[in-house]
Design a protein around this motif. Structure first.
Motif, short mmCIF file in Angstrom:
data_model
loop_
_atom_site.label_atom_id
_atom_site.label_comp_id
_atom_site.label_asym_id
_atom_site.label_seq_id
_atom_site.Cartn_x
_atom_site.Cartn_y
_atom_site.Cartn_z
N VAL A 120 0.84 -1.20 0.00
CA VAL A 120 0.00 0.00 0.00
C VAL A 120 0.87 1.26 0.00
O VAL A 120 0.62 2.21 -0.74
CB VAL A 120 -0.96 -0.03 1.22
CG1 VAL A 120 -1.52 1.35 1.49
CG2 VAL A 120 -2.09 -1.00 0.94
N ILE A 121 1.93 1.23 0.79
CA ILE A 121 2.81 2.40 0.86
C ILE A 121 3.51 2.61 -0.48
O ILE A 121 3.64 3.75 -0.97
CB ILE A 121 3.81 2.24 2.02
CG1 ILE A 121 3.05 2.39 3.33
CG2 ILE A 121 4.91 3.28 1.93
CD1 ILE A 121 3.85 2.06 4.53
N LEU A 153 2.32 1.77 -3.41
CA LEU A 153 1.32 2.30 -4.34
C LEU A 153 1.12 3.80 -4.13
O LEU A 153 1.00 4.56 -5.10
CB LEU A 153 0.00 1.55 -4.16
CG LEU A 153 -0.05 0.13 -4.71
CD1 LEU A 153 -1.37 -0.53 -4.36
CD2 LEU A 153 0.14 0.14 -6.22
N ILE A 154 1.09 4.24 -2.89
CA ILE A 154 0.92 5.67 -2.61
C ILE A 154 2.12 6.45 -3.15
O ILE A 154 1.97 7.50 -3.78
CB ILE A 154 0.75 5.89 -1.09
CG1 ILE A 154 -0.62 5.37 -0.66
CG2 ILE A 154 0.86 7.37 -0.75
CD1 ILE A 154 -0.84 5.41 0.82
N GLY A 157 1.76 6.87 -6.79
CA GLY A 157 0.80 7.92 -7.10
C GLY A 157 1.46 9.29 -7.08
O GLY A 157 1.25 10.12 -7.97
N LEU A 158 2.29 9.53 -6.07
CA LEU A 158 2.98 10.82 -5.98
C LEU A 158 3.98 10.98 -7.13
O LEU A 158 4.13 12.07 -7.68
CB LEU A 158 3.69 10.95 -4.63
CG LEU A 158 2.75 10.95 -3.41
CD1 LEU A 158 3.55 11.10 -2.13
CD2 LEU A 158 1.74 12.08 -3.52
N TYR A 196 3.62 9.71 -10.08
CA TYR A 196 2.81 10.02 -11.25
C TYR A 196 2.53 11.52 -11.32
O TYR A 196 2.65 12.15 -12.37
CB TYR A 196 1.51 9.22 -11.19
CG TYR A 196 0.51 9.61 -12.24
CD1 TYR A 196 0.70 9.24 -13.57
CD2 TYR A 196 -0.61 10.36 -11.92
CE1 TYR A 196 -0.20 9.61 -14.54
CE2 TYR A 196 -1.53 10.74 -12.88
CZ TYR A 196 -1.32 10.36 -14.19
OH TYR A 196 -2.22 10.73 -15.15
N PHE A 197 2.20 12.10 -10.17
CA PHE A 197 1.95 13.55 -10.11
C PHE A 197 3.19 14.33 -10.54
O PHE A 197 3.11 15.26 -11.34
CB PHE A 197 1.56 13.92 -8.67
CG PHE A 197 1.34 15.39 -8.46
CD1 PHE A 197 0.13 15.98 -8.76
CD2 PHE A 197 2.35 16.18 -7.95
CE1 PHE A 197 -0.08 17.33 -8.56
CE2 PHE A 197 2.16 17.54 -7.74
CZ PHE A 197 0.94 18.11 -8.05
N ARG A 241 3.83 14.07 -14.35
CA ARG A 241 2.92 14.90 -15.14
C ARG A 241 3.29 16.37 -15.04
O ARG A 241 3.26 17.11 -16.02
CB ARG A 241 1.50 14.68 -14.69
CG ARG A 241 0.69 14.09 -15.83
CD ARG A 241 -0.72 13.87 -15.48
NE ARG A 241 -1.25 14.90 -14.58
CZ ARG A 241 -2.53 15.04 -14.33
NH1 ARG A 241 -3.38 14.23 -14.89
NH2 ARG A 241 -2.96 15.95 -13.51
N MET A 242 3.64 16.78 -13.82
CA MET A 242 4.06 18.17 -13.60
C MET A 242 5.31 18.47 -14.43
O MET A 242 5.41 19.53 -15.06
CB MET A 242 4.38 18.33 -12.11
CG MET A 242 4.33 19.73 -11.61
SD MET A 242 2.63 20.23 -11.43
CE MET A 242 2.91 21.95 -11.15
N ARG A 285 4.42 18.93 -18.12
CA ARG A 285 3.73 20.20 -18.39
C ARG A 285 4.72 21.36 -18.36
O ARG A 285 4.67 22.25 -19.23
CB ARG A 285 2.65 20.43 -17.33
CG ARG A 285 1.44 19.59 -17.57
CD ARG A 285 0.54 19.68 -16.38
NE ARG A 285 -0.84 19.38 -16.76
CZ ARG A 285 -1.82 19.33 -15.87
NH1 ARG A 285 -1.56 19.55 -14.60
NH2 ARG A 285 -3.03 19.07 -16.25
N LEU A 293 5.83 24.11 -21.29
CA LEU A 293 5.77 25.56 -21.07
C LEU A 293 7.14 26.19 -21.35
O LEU A 293 7.24 27.23 -22.00
CB LEU A 293 5.33 25.83 -19.64
CG LEU A 293 5.01 27.27 -19.28
CD1 LEU A 293 3.83 27.76 -20.09
CD2 LEU A 293 4.69 27.38 -17.80
N ASP A 341 7.98 26.71 -24.91
CA ASP A 341 7.27 27.79 -25.60
C ASP A 341 7.77 29.17 -25.20
O ASP A 341 7.59 30.14 -25.93
CB ASP A 341 5.77 27.71 -25.30
CG ASP A 341 5.17 26.47 -25.92
OD1 ASP A 341 5.81 25.94 -26.85
OD2 ASP A 341 4.09 26.04 -25.50
N ILE A 342 8.36 29.29 -24.02
CA ILE A 342 8.81 30.61 -23.58
C ILE A 342 10.20 30.86 -24.15
O ILE A 342 11.14 30.12 -23.86
CB ILE A 342 8.83 30.70 -22.04
CG1 ILE A 342 7.40 30.57 -21.52
CG2 ILE A 342 9.42 32.02 -21.59
CD1 ILE A 342 7.28 30.61 -20.03
#
Lengths: 76, 348
Positions: free
Chosen positions: A45-46, A48-49, A52-53, A55-56, A59-60, A63, A67, A70-71
């Motif tokens: 479970v730990i 998997l958590i 999840g972080l 994955y965040f 994705r960040m 993104r 950005l 483009d700048i």
């Protein structure tokens, strides 16, 4: 040699975590996970958590990369 | 976002990880054999236990019958730290009602305190009497009490009781994030302005991530306690539906090109999604049978599932994950704002 270490370890881990048949049978199976009171479920479970972080974060990262591309000031 | 909030979030979660993993589980009884006995017989019981230290601290074994009367084992043989054999002499006459009685097994020693297994054996008895000398009332027996910190031992759950700190607090944090998302959507519809919409979107994004993590951790936990990752339990189905409703929120957003229209339609949908979330997670699962604690006559957060030692870890974990969610949503919001400002500049 092992050409796909990640894939193989993934299968191994999922086999260990999801092979529940022996645990659910009426007799208490004398396997490793059961001897330590199903402690590895908590570890899973730990993990998997944590995934999840991660994955965040990934994705960040993607993104922000878009950005930055483009700048014009950051690009050079 | 203030720095101390982030520090608090991380330290609360680290505390919940350390305390949640290091505090030992209390002693418990795994299995008893045989499970049927007849009054007037002698019987040797094989008992397997968990987290006990019988080699170094000799146990006394009792069977508790009706009206809180206890029968003490005539002799106890310690096979190992976690296995004992107890010899019981069941007298012909038993206190309580005739027929089949449910007996609770109680093992007591100085080092571990009490290990209790309710409904451990069935005793069939014909003759009953109000008082039998072998069956001693509970208040005349002195039991040792353990004083160390421990989490309660529950059959089937065993060590996985620790998952409450990780799995449940994710759902709590998700509810807070979706609630904040709905509040921002209302503000967006009332006041207007792209900032509220971006905040609503960021909260919902992190909320859905937490919901997914809650669902996946729940599936892993269910594999070992309910017997299958997905047993089509009402709680599992309804939370999957709730997450799909929120996924549709993002599908809706990406399907509309006009920014003004997009933000207003999405805000209206978001309010609807939260209103749908409450019955899906908290009302419907309570109306039918469910394996999940807190539903269908199955108490949750009661003294059976969450004792005071666990509360000392559980509540900080909930607050920690809530603050962590706010931090992550804040990061996303800042990204969306910078992105929006850049696009505006680029277009003019």
């Amino acid at each position: 040699m092992n050409k796909r270490p990640f894939l193989n370890s993934f299968f191994l881990i999922s086999f260990i975590l999801f092979d529940s048949e022996s645990i659910w049978s009426q007799e208490i199976a004398n396997d490793f996970n059961n001897n330590i009171g199903k402690m590895y479920v908590v570890v899973g479970v730990i993990v998997l958590i944590f995934l999840g972080l991660v994955y965040f974060l990934v994705r960040m990262d993607r993104r922000l990369k878009k950005l930055e591309k483009d700048i014009p000031i950051i690009k050079q | 976002m203030k720095t101390w909030v982030k520090i608090l979030a991380v330290s609360l979660i680290v505390y919940s990880f350390i305390a949640g993993l290091l505090v030992p589980l209390g002693p418990g009884i795994k299995k008893v054999s045989p499970i049927k006995v007849v009054a007037g017989n002698q019987q040797i019981l094989d008992i397997w236990t968990y987290n006990t230290h019988y080699s170094s601290s000799k146990p006394t074994v009792f069977l508790k019958g009706e009206h809180d009367h206890l029968l003490k084992a005539t002799s106890v043989e310690v096979v190992g730290d976690q296995k004992i054999k107890a010899l019981f002499n069941f007298p012909k006459i038993t206190p309580g009602t005739p027929g089949i009685q449910d007996l609770t097994l109680v093992i007591n020693n100085q080092k571990d305190g009490n290990s209790i297994l309710p409904g451990a054996l069935f005793l069939s008895t014909d003759e009953v009497s109000a008082s039998v000398p072998q069956w001693i009332p509970l208040d005349q027996i002195k039991l040792e009490k353990a004083t160390f910190f421990k989490f309660p031992y529950r059959k089937i759950l065993e060590e996985t009781i620790r998952n409450i700190y990780f799995h449940v607090s994710l759902w709590f944090a998700m509810i807070l994030l979706f609630l904040l998302s709905m509040i921002r959507s209302i503000q967006h519809l009332r006041v207007g302005g792209i900032r509220f919409d971006q905040q609503a979107r960021s909260y919902a994004e992190v909320g859905i991530l937490f919901g997914m993590m809650g669902l996946v951790t729940g599936m892993l936990w269910a594999t070992y306690t309910w017997g299958a990752p997905w047993s089509f339990d009402i709680k599992q189905n309804m939370s999957a539906v709730a997450l799909l409703i929120y996924l549709a929120y993002f599908v809706l957003r990406s399907s509309i090109d006009d920014n003004d229209k997009k933000s207003r339609i999405a805000a209206a949908y978001n309010i609807f999604a939260f209103v749908a979330l409450i019955p899906l997670l908290f009302v419907i699962p309570r109306l039918v049978d469910s394996l999940h604690p807190g539903n269908g006559g199955n108490p949750a957060l009661g003294s059976d599932d969450l004792d005071n030692t666990m509360r000392m870890v559980f509540y900080p974990a909930v607050v920690g994950w809530m603050l962590m969610g706010l931090w992550m949503a804040n990061l996303l919001y800042r990204y969306h704002r910078v992105n929006e400002l850049f696009l505006e500049k680029a277009n003019t």
